[in-house]
Design a protein around this motif. Sequence first.
Motif, PDB file in Angstrom:
ATOM      1  N   MET A  50      -4.695  28.402  41.833  1.00  0.00           N
ATOM      2  CA  MET A  50      -6.037  27.967  41.432  1.00  0.00           C
ATOM      3  C   MET A  50      -6.197  28.104  39.929  1.00  0.00           C
ATOM      4  O   MET A  50      -5.825  29.128  39.353  1.00  0.00           O
ATOM      5  CB  MET A  50      -7.090  28.853  42.096  1.00  0.00           C
ATOM      6  N   GLU A  56     -14.307  31.399  40.191  1.00  0.00           N
ATOM      7  CA  GLU A  56     -13.967  32.819  40.352  1.00  0.00           C
ATOM      8  C   GLU A  56     -14.754  33.705  39.384  1.00  0.00           C
ATOM      9  O   GLU A  56     -14.449  34.898  39.262  1.00  0.00           O
ATOM     10  CB  GLU A  56     -12.461  33.020  40.139  1.00  0.00           C
ATOM     11  N   TYR A 253      -9.450  31.243  50.035  1.00  0.00           N
ATOM     12  CA  TYR A 253      -9.283  29.926  49.406  1.00  0.00           C
ATOM     13  C   TYR A 253      -8.235  29.100  50.118  1.00  0.00           C
ATOM     14  O   TYR A 253      -7.331  29.627  50.774  1.00  0.00           O
ATOM     15  CB  TYR A 253      -8.958  30.040  47.911  1.00  0.00           C
ATOM     16  N   ALA A 266      -6.519  34.769  50.009  1.00  0.00           N
ATOM     17  CA  ALA A 266      -5.444  35.756  49.935  1.00  0.00           C
ATOM     18  C   ALA A 266      -6.088  37.096  50.246  1.00  0.00           C
ATOM     19  O   ALA A 266      -7.250  37.319  49.917  1.00  0.00           O
ATOM     20  CB  ALA A 266      -4.836  35.794  48.550  1.00  0.00           C
ATOM     21  N   ARG A 309      -0.221  41.332  42.538  1.00  0.00           N
ATOM     22  CA  ARG A 309      -0.915  40.943  41.304  1.00  0.00           C
ATOM     23  C   ARG A 309      -0.884  42.137  40.341  1.00  0.00           C
ATOM     24  O   ARG A 309      -1.152  43.265  40.763  1.00  0.00           O
ATOM     25  CB  ARG A 309      -2.362  40.600  41.592  1.00  0.00           C
ATOM     26  N   ARG A 334      -5.361  38.053  38.916  1.00  0.00           N
ATOM     27  CA  ARG A 334      -5.514  36.868  39.755  1.00  0.00           C
ATOM     28  C   ARG A 334      -5.275  35.585  38.980  1.00  0.00           C
ATOM     29  O   ARG A 334      -5.384  34.498  39.553  1.00  0.00           O
ATOM     30  CB  ARG A 334      -6.930  36.813  40.331  1.00  0.00           C
TER      31      ARG A 334
HETATM   32  N1  GLY Z   1      -5.735  33.754  42.103  1.00  0.00           N
HETATM   33  C1  GLY Z   1      -5.932  34.057  43.458  1.00  0.00           C
HETATM   34  C2  GLY Z   1      -5.390  35.340  43.925  1.00  0.00           C
HETATM   35  O1  GLY Z   1      -4.946  36.162  43.168  1.00  0.00           O
HETATM   36  O2  GLY Z   1      -5.444  35.546  45.097  1.00  0.00           O
END
Ligand code: GLY
Length: 372
Positions: A50, A56, A253, A266, A309, A334
Amino acid sequence: MSERGAERVVVVGGGVIGTSVAWKAAAAGFRVRLVDAAPASGASHVAGGMLAPIAEAWPGEEELLELGTASLHRWPDFADELSRASGMPSGLRREGTLVVGVDAADRADLDRLADYLAQRGRTVARLTGRELRRLEPSLGPAVRGGLEVPGDLAVDNRVALAALRAAATAAGVEFVPAHARSVRPGAVELDESTVECDVAVIAAGVRSAELHPGLSGRIRPIKGEILRVRARGTALPPPSRTVRGPVHGRQTYLVPRDDGGLVLGATQHEVGFDTQVTVGGVRDLIADAEQLLPGISEYELVESAAGLRPGTDDNLPVIGHLEAGVLAATGHHRGGFLLAPLTAEAVLALLRGGEPAAEVKAADPGRWGGHQ
Ligand code: GLY
């Protein structure tokens, strides 16, 4: 050539950030080596892709909104350059994003988001469930309202990673398949050897904290599980836009791919360096996705995966000097794909002895009061 001659740059980390930095630095004339035992296999491989700083956004994260917006504006040119340099598609999709809600609390969240965005000068259209289904007929009756964000885009992470590697290779980047243990001015220590350099760039995602004392305790893994699914002959086709929701408060998402595929994401858990996919994670992802897209139960389940992440305490990345000769380009949490163009541009500016764009100041490691 760079203004300062062919300085030797070593980038540690072969995800979207490290490869973007390496490509741009090599294309600008630096002699670049990229160290990674398994490039493009970490969080970047699992990402939804995304490019959605508006969808977000959240109150209190104004600096992240400014960073994300600045990088999103750079994506179309970055993608065009990537295609030209690699001879491959960039994976950019320009169909836009819908943010949707299911229950009353979700819709209250969306109202708060829309009010906040309006205060920040980014007005978004509020749509009813019926208006949303007119745009995306596969959305189910549980979707009661939402926001249209046409400027928030998406990228196929794996297509982009392949193109980045090809572009970096064409620009002269040497890929070193090794594990980095530490970084200090003038050298990157590998398991079996040392690579000397003029500047080292740490872009190793969740592994960054162990490479340099300036990052120690600053970056932590935040696990995310995703599913990849694909529409089958009889099922309703997936939406063409990215659909992001709160679904009963859980952030969900659906990011379309060009081949009829869809990434469902996620989960979000702080469980150390665990990358196993759990039954509970898969259950939640499917349950939430079905609320938004009931036809998904007819889709083929193609893959489940988990990534880590690289999170920071303030959710901002770390871009700047840790000390002379050592740069950080990490902690993108993210937003690795979203922030790649701006991060690569900022690192290139710093390599040239200049200043990055104003929005990047908030990401400087100096915000922790460390050595500069
Ligand atoms: N950018 C979406 C996530 O980290 O799940």
